[in-house]
Each structure stands twice: as structure tokens, then as C-alpha cells.
Design a protein around this motif. Structure first.
Motif, PDB file in Angstrom:
ATOM      1  N   LEU A 128     -45.823 -37.073  44.320  1.00  0.00           N
ATOM      2  CA  LEU A 128     -45.060 -36.713  45.516  1.00  0.00           C
ATOM      3  C   LEU A 128     -44.186 -35.496  45.238  1.00  0.00           C
ATOM      4  O   LEU A 128     -44.047 -34.610  46.093  1.00  0.00           O
ATOM      5  CB  LEU A 128     -44.200 -37.899  45.959  1.00  0.00           C
ATOM      6  CG  LEU A 128     -43.283 -37.682  47.159  1.00  0.00           C
ATOM      7  CD1 LEU A 128     -44.093 -37.270  48.391  1.00  0.00           C
ATOM      8  CD2 LEU A 128     -42.487 -38.947  47.460  1.00  0.00           C
ATOM      9  N   GLY A 177     -46.807 -32.781  54.691  1.00  0.00           N
ATOM     10  CA  GLY A 177     -47.822 -33.820  54.857  1.00  0.00           C
ATOM     11  C   GLY A 177     -47.824 -34.803  53.705  1.00  0.00           C
ATOM     12  O   GLY A 177     -48.882 -35.322  53.306  1.00  0.00           O
ATOM     13  N   ALA A 178     -46.641 -35.066  53.158  1.00  0.00           N
ATOM     14  CA  ALA A 178     -46.534 -35.936  51.975  1.00  0.00           C
ATOM     15  C   ALA A 178     -46.739 -37.400  52.355  1.00  0.00           C
ATOM     16  O   ALA A 178     -46.238 -37.857  53.381  1.00  0.00           O
ATOM     17  CB  ALA A 178     -45.160 -35.763  51.323  1.00  0.00           C
ATOM     18  N   ASP A 179     -47.475 -38.110  51.512  1.00  0.00           N
ATOM     19  CA  ASP A 179     -47.697 -39.548  51.712  1.00  0.00           C
ATOM     20  C   ASP A 179     -46.627 -40.313  50.933  1.00  0.00           C
ATOM     21  O   ASP A 179     -46.768 -40.549  49.731  1.00  0.00           O
ATOM     22  CB  ASP A 179     -49.098 -39.933  51.231  1.00  0.00           C
ATOM     23  CG  ASP A 179     -49.378 -41.421  51.422  1.00  0.00           C
ATOM     24  OD1 ASP A 179     -48.591 -42.077  52.118  1.00  0.00           O
ATOM     25  OD2 ASP A 179     -50.371 -41.919  50.865  1.00  0.00           O
ATOM     26  N   THR A 180     -45.559 -40.675  51.628  1.00  0.00           N
ATOM     27  CA  THR A 180     -44.465 -41.381  50.964  1.00  0.00           C
ATOM     28  C   THR A 180     -44.689 -42.884  50.910  1.00  0.00           C
ATOM     29  O   THR A 180     -43.982 -43.584  50.193  1.00  0.00           O
ATOM     30  CB  THR A 180     -43.136 -41.098  51.692  1.00  0.00           C
ATOM     31  OG1 THR A 180     -43.264 -41.498  53.062  1.00  0.00           O
ATOM     32  CG2 THR A 180     -42.796 -39.610  51.633  1.00  0.00           C
ATOM     33  N   ALA A 181     -45.678 -43.387  51.679  1.00  0.00           N
ATOM     34  CA  ALA A 181     -45.902 -44.837  51.726  1.00  0.00           C
ATOM     35  C   ALA A 181     -46.317 -45.374  50.354  1.00  0.00           C
ATOM     36  O   ALA A 181     -45.909 -46.465  49.965  1.00  0.00           O
ATOM     37  CB  ALA A 181     -46.978 -45.161  52.763  1.00  0.00           C
ATOM     38  N   ARG A 182     -47.121 -44.605  49.628  1.00  0.00           N
ATOM     39  CA  ARG A 182     -47.574 -45.051  48.311  1.00  0.00           C
ATOM     40  C   ARG A 182     -46.392 -45.193  47.348  1.00  0.00           C
ATOM     41  O   ARG A 182     -46.306 -46.151  46.590  1.00  0.00           O
ATOM     42  CB  ARG A 182     -48.592 -44.055  47.748  1.00  0.00           C
ATOM     43  CG  ARG A 182     -49.164 -44.475  46.397  1.00  0.00           C
ATOM     44  CD  ARG A 182     -50.070 -43.406  45.836  1.00  0.00           C
ATOM     45  NE  ARG A 182     -50.504 -43.741  44.494  1.00  0.00           N
ATOM     46  CZ  ARG A 182     -51.072 -42.888  43.660  1.00  0.00           C
ATOM     47  NH1 ARG A 182     -51.275 -41.641  44.046  1.00  0.00           N
ATOM     48  NH2 ARG A 182     -51.435 -43.269  42.450  1.00  0.00           N
ATOM     49  N   ASP A 187     -40.985 -33.572  53.770  1.00  0.00           N
ATOM     50  CA  ASP A 187     -42.149 -34.453  53.620  1.00  0.00           C
ATOM     51  C   ASP A 187     -43.078 -34.342  54.818  1.00  0.00           C
ATOM     52  O   ASP A 187     -44.313 -34.305  54.674  1.00  0.00           O
ATOM     53  CB  ASP A 187     -41.687 -35.906  53.438  1.00  0.00           C
ATOM     54  CG  ASP A 187     -41.084 -36.158  52.065  1.00  0.00           C
ATOM     55  OD1 ASP A 187     -41.293 -35.325  51.170  1.00  0.00           O
ATOM     56  OD2 ASP A 187     -40.398 -37.187  51.887  1.00  0.00           O
ATOM     57  N   ARG A 188     -42.511 -34.288  56.010  1.00  0.00           N
ATOM     58  CA  ARG A 188     -43.340 -34.149  57.207  1.00  0.00           C
ATOM     59  C   ARG A 188     -44.055 -32.798  57.217  1.00  0.00           C
ATOM     60  O   ARG A 188     -45.238 -32.702  57.557  1.00  0.00           O
ATOM     61  CB  ARG A 188     -42.476 -34.292  58.462  1.00  0.00           C
ATOM     62  CG  ARG A 188     -42.000 -35.715  58.725  1.00  0.00           C
ATOM     63  CD  ARG A 188     -41.028 -35.733  59.880  1.00  0.00           C
ATOM     64  NE  ARG A 188     -40.623 -37.093  60.223  1.00  0.00           N
ATOM     65  CZ  ARG A 188     -39.638 -37.384  61.064  1.00  0.00           C
ATOM     66  NH1 ARG A 188     -38.956 -36.402  61.643  1.00  0.00           N
ATOM     67  NH2 ARG A 188     -39.329 -38.638  61.341  1.00  0.00           N
ATOM     68  N   THR A 248     -38.055 -43.415  48.301  1.00  0.00           N
ATOM     69  CA  THR A 248     -38.478 -42.092  48.763  1.00  0.00           C
ATOM     70  C   THR A 248     -38.817 -41.163  47.608  1.00  0.00           C
ATOM     71  O   THR A 248     -39.102 -39.987  47.824  1.00  0.00           O
ATOM     72  CB  THR A 248     -37.374 -41.438  49.620  1.00  0.00           C
ATOM     73  OG1 THR A 248     -36.162 -41.376  48.857  1.00  0.00           O
ATOM     74  CG2 THR A 248     -37.132 -42.246  50.888  1.00  0.00           C
TER      75      THR A 248
END
Length: 554
Positions: A363, A154-159, A150-151, A407
Motif C-alpha cells: 500500500l 486507486g489504493a486497495d486499503t481493504a486488504r 488513496d482514492r 489504514t
């Protein structure tokens, strides 16, 4: 990063204090000199099993102390320390100490505060990443693979995490409402029966006291009926005492003026007549009040008994029955209203599930693209590390719905195949420790330091290779260490020449006592040690010249 390691009485080390800095630090020495002792000592600090065999012969206990310093405390490390109620000020060193007794048992301390070994293992994930012959942490452990991908991507996991929280809340609300309605429905028939029974009786507040008083009064009237009847006959008729008093008063009135005493007698008699009249009125009123109708008495007793029986049934006071009736009616109303509420909650849960699924699928797509990019980057690193026949793959598996979470819906694991046609397998299943270390190095280079521990240690990553491959390993280790801290235990002069700091581990014997020592080399010492690594037991001028060329080339 690791700034200091102090060792006391561990195996062949009597007392040792080592200071470390940023960049690449290399540790060299002849085989059997005791390099593994350093790693064993550090392993104690990181929560490895305390073996009493580590205690130096003749000593009662051994200890290892490691100091770590951070420009900014990693979030996971801060949370673990906070959970353990250990405070650490900004800029303060984190000091971990572990003691082992020769007769068994160990103690652990974090900043001089006693702690359990489990905390050390928790902290270790943020402190040191060790890659070697028995690697079971860091990149080998698949639990961290998804976060690293994910890092990297550049994945946006917050959503997704937010959507998961909303869906979980909607599911919980729906389940709570559904359970409440099911429980209520299970008792619906009983509620209807209770309400019908109470409605038929229609209890009123204060009714028990009024009925009890009415019944008591009627029962007294029944008991006194004979006496009251006799008194009525006495007071009624022309020959009653009151009639006689009135007749006597009339006669006395006619003669009362003849003598003062007669007048006084008349006054007394008048008072007697008045009192007797009041007595007659009271008797009449009492008779009226105490009059009893057998049917009315029976009705009052029947209702009182019914009310009390119903109160016992519902385990309450009679005066609480009206409240019970209202509660039953409200429960039945809630069942009817709950059906409509349930429909709304089901719709909300369905919409929340769709929102989560949409976010998780997006994601997933980002991860798939990132995985392809990562696979390509790792593949480019394999050939220079003499792993050109090997293949690397980031496996992404869509989990069943019951395994989804904040996640996302994916399981991520890094897989390798070491030979053409061989199936892919987890990193930790590879047979060769040297190959595993080089795979790890290739992956870390490709990830460009996306997270991980503050200090990375490679134990004999160059085992079984030399020449251009060793140079490639050294170059990549130096690149990784540029903005952090990396320590390498090596037998390769090409790798050793890349070190910013160089430690030599040596073993010496005096009579029957054997000791291991570690020393920080200066420039001359580095040249001599690298020359020894190039030539063997006898250091030749040619080896020193070659060592100079290696050192000048980095």
C-alpha cells in the motif's frame, strides 16, 4: 447538496430564503454588503460557535435553517445519523436548524429532533466544505489527506484493514495467554504446596459426616462404659435374673399340666425368658457397637480436625476439598500445556504481523506512486492560477510501529512552498488566504473530485487577482461544479460570468435601519451586475458590452 438556506434576524438580515441548485452558483455585491453574514448563518448550521452578537438588534433570537438533499446518503453521514438515532427516509431532505438567543445560549435540531452541537460538527464534514480566509476544514485538515490520496491512487486499503484485524486478533490472543500463564506461574509454588497438602490428606466426599458419626459413637461408648459393664455382670453368671427366670420356667414346666392357670403362667414366663434373652442380645450388641478404642477415637478426631482446618484455609466446605484438589491439579496441568499453546500463538502472531507488514508495504508503494502523479497534476494547475513560483508536495511518512493501524503504516499530508527556496509547510500554515484558496482549487481539480463534502464553497478565491488568472479560476470552478454543487463568493467578473446561477447581495438603509437582501438575478440582471463589477460605481455602455462578451464566452 444544499438546496435551501433560510435566515431569520441574523445581523442585518431580517428574513431571507434562498434556493440553490446544482452547478456553479456565484454571489456578488459591493464590499460590506453582507456576504459574510450568509457564511456566518451557514456556519451556525454547521456547528460553529453561537455568538449572541449575531442576533439582529431589537430581536430576542435568530435562526438559520439549511436543507440538504442527496441522490444517495453518504456513508459517513448515514452512520452519524444512525448513531444519533435519527431516521431519514430515502429521498427525504436533511433539515438542520440552529437558534441563537440574544441573552446567550443556542439550540440545534436535525429534522426537528433536538441534538447537540457536536453532532452538527460531525455532519458538517459530509455536507459543506468551506475554503476562505480562515479555512480550517476540508483539504486544509490533514486528517483527510490520506483518504483522498488513496482514492486518487486507486489504493486497495481493504486488504490492509483485514490484515490489521487478523494481526490485532493474534496479538490479543497471545497477550491473553501470556498473561494467564504469568499469573498462573506466579502462583505455581503455592499451587504445588496446596496440592501436596491435599494429596497427603486425600479427602473423600462424605468423609466428614462419617468421621463425625464415628467420633460421636465412640464418645458415647466411653461415657456409657461403666453402666454397660455393670449390666453385663447382672446378666451374666448362674445367679443372673435371666438364669433365675429360666430355672423358674423349668420348674413350672414340670407342674404346668396340673392346672390351667399354671399353664398360662408358664406361657407368660416363657415370653419373659424370650424378651429377657432379646434384651441380653441387644445389650451385647450395644456394648460391641459402643466399644471405644482411645487410639481410634484420637485418630478420628485428629483427621476430622485436619479436614476442617484445611477447609477453613481454602474457604470451602470439607466435602468441597476433593474438588479443590482437582482444580489445583488442573491449574498446574494448564501451566505445562499453556507453554506449548503459547509457542503456537507466538508463531501465529508472527505470521499475522508479517502478512500485515507485507500488505502495508505494498500500500505504501501504491501511495508513493500516486503521490508523484498527484504532485505532477497539481503542479500543472499552479501556473494558470498565478502560483507558478509555488511548489506542491504530497509528504508520506512511514510511522513507527506503535502508530500503525488499519489504514496502513503511513501518515500523509499535503505541503506547499510559496516561494523558490522556501521550505515546504502544511497547507494551513500559508500566509495568504487568497493563495491558500487557489492552492485548494488546484488540488481539487487535480484530485478530480475524489470524495469530499456534497457542497463546496469558495469565499473570495479571486482576491488580489484579475484578468487571465481570474478567468482560469472561473473556468476551473465551473469544471468542478459540473457534476456537483459549488458556491463562490466573488469580486471577479470573469468568475461571476461562469456561474449557472447568480445571486446579488445588497445593503440598504431606511432612516436608522439597515438591511441586507439577496436576490437571484435573471439574464438582464446578470449583465448589469457584471458590468458594474467591470466599471465600478457608474455602469457604462462599454462595461455592458464587455459583460456581454464575458457571458457569451462561457
Amino acid at each position: 447538496m444544499l438546496t435551501r438556506l433560510s435566515i431569520r434576524n441574523i445581523v442585518l438580515i431580517e428574513a431571507l430564503d434562498l434556493d440553490f441548485g446544482r452547478g456553479l452558483g456565484v454571489l456578488t455585491g459591493e464590499t460590506g454588503a453582507g456576504k459574510s453574514i450568509l457564511l456566518d448563518a451557514l456556519g451556525l448550521v454547521l456547528g460553529n460557535r453561537a455568538d449572541s452578537g449575531l442576533v439582529r438588534s431589537g430581536e430576542a433570537k435568530a435562526s438559520a435553517t439549511a436543507s440538504f438533499e442527496f441522490a444517495q446518503l453518504p456513508e459517513a453521514l448515514a452512520e452519524a445519523l444512525d448513531d444519533a438515532d435519527i431516521e431519514i427516509e430515502s429521498g427525504e431532505a436533511l433539515v438542520i436548524r440552529r437558534q441563537v438567543k440574544a441573552d446567550g445560549g443556542s439550540k440545534a435540531f436535525v429534522n426537528d429532533q433536538p441534538v447537540g452541537v457536536a453532532l452538527l460538527r460531525t455532519l458538517a464534514a459530509s455536507l459543506v466544505e468551506l475554503h476562505g480566509q480562515h479555512d480550517d476544514r476540508g483539504l486544509v485538515n490533514p486528517r483527510g489527506h490520506r483518504l483522498l490520496l488513496d482514492r486518487y491512487a486507486g489504493a486497495d486499503t481493504a486488504r490492509v484493514a483485514k490484515a490489521w484485524a487478523a494481526w490485532s486478533h493474534a496479538r490479543d490472543a497471545l497477550e491473553t495467554a501470556r498473561t494467564a500463564i504469568e499469573d498462573a506461574k506466579a502462583e505455581q509454588d503455592l499451587l504445588i504446596a496446596h496440592l501436596a497438602e491435599l494429596t497427603t490428606l486425600e479427602p473423600q466426599a462424605g468423609e466428614e459426616a462419617r468421621l463425625a458419626e464415628t467420633r460421636s459413637t465412640m464418645q458415647k461408648g466411653e461415657k456409657l462404659a461403666g453402666d454397660l459393664e455393670e449390666l453385663r455382670h447382672i446378666w451374666e453368671g448362674s445367679d443372673s435374673p435371666l438364669a433365675e427366670l429360666r430355672s423358674a420356667a423349668r420348674r413350672l414346666d414340670r407342674i404346668g399340666g396340673e392346672h390351667p392357670l399354671l399353664k398360662e403362667a408358664l406361657e407368660a414366663l416363657d415370653r419373659a425368658v424370650i424378651e429377657a434373652g432379646e434384651a441380653e442380645d441387644k445389650l451385647a450388641a450395644a456394648a460391641e457397637a459402643l466399644v471405644h478404642d482411645p487410639q481410634a477415637l484420637d485418630a478420628a478426631e485428629t483427621r476430622l480436625f485436619e479436614l476442617r482446618a484445611l477447609a477453613r484455609k481454602h474457604r470451602c466446605e470439607v466435602d468441597e476439598l476433593p474438588g479443590k484438589m482437582r482444580a489445583f491439579r488442573a491449574a498446574l496441568d494448564a501451566i505445562e500445556g499453556g507453554e506449548a499453546e503459547l509457542d503456537a500463538l507466538q508463531l501465529a502472531e508472527k505470521e499475522a504481523a508479517a502478512a500485515y507488514r507485507s500488505a502495508a508495504e505494498k500500500l505504501h508503494d501504491v501511495r508513493v506512486k500516486g503521490a508523484k502523479k498527484l504532485d505532477k497534476a497539481v503542479a500543472a494547475e499552479l501556473a494558470p492560477l498565478k502560483l507558478d513560483a509555488a511548489r506542491f508536495q504530497t509528504a508520506i511518512e512511514v510511522l513507527p510501529e506503535d502508530k500503525w493501524g488499519p489504514t496502513g503504516m503511513d501518515a500523509v499530508e499535503y505541503l506547499i512552498a510559496t516561494n523558490p527556496g522556501a521550505p515546504f509547510a502544511p497547507l494551513g500554515k500559508i500566509a495568504s488566504g487568497g493563495e491558500l484558496s487557489r492552492f485548494i482549487l488546484a488540488l481539487k481539480v487535480a484530485l478530480a473530485e475524489q470524495g469530499g463534502a456534497a457542497t463546496v464553497i469558495f469565499d473570495e478565491i479571486d482576491r488580489g487577482v484579475g484578468g487571465a488568472v481570474a478567468s482560469a479560476i472561473g473556468e476551473r470552478l465551473a469544471r468542478l461544479a459540473k457534476d456537483g454543487q459549488l458556491l463562490a463568493v466573488t469580486h471577479s467578473p470573469q468568475v461571476a460570468a461562469r456561474g449557472g446561477t447568480h445571486y446579488i447581495i445588497a445593503k440598504s438603509s431606511e432612516d436608522t435601519v439597515t438591511r441586507t437582501s439577496v436576490a437571484l438575478l435573471d439574464d438582464a440582471g446578470r449583465q448589469e451586475e457584471i458590468a458594474r463589477m467591470l466599471s465600478g460605481a457608474e455602469v457604462t455602455p462599454e462595461a455592458r458590452a464587455q459583460a456581454d462578451r464575458l457571458l457569451e464566452g462561457v
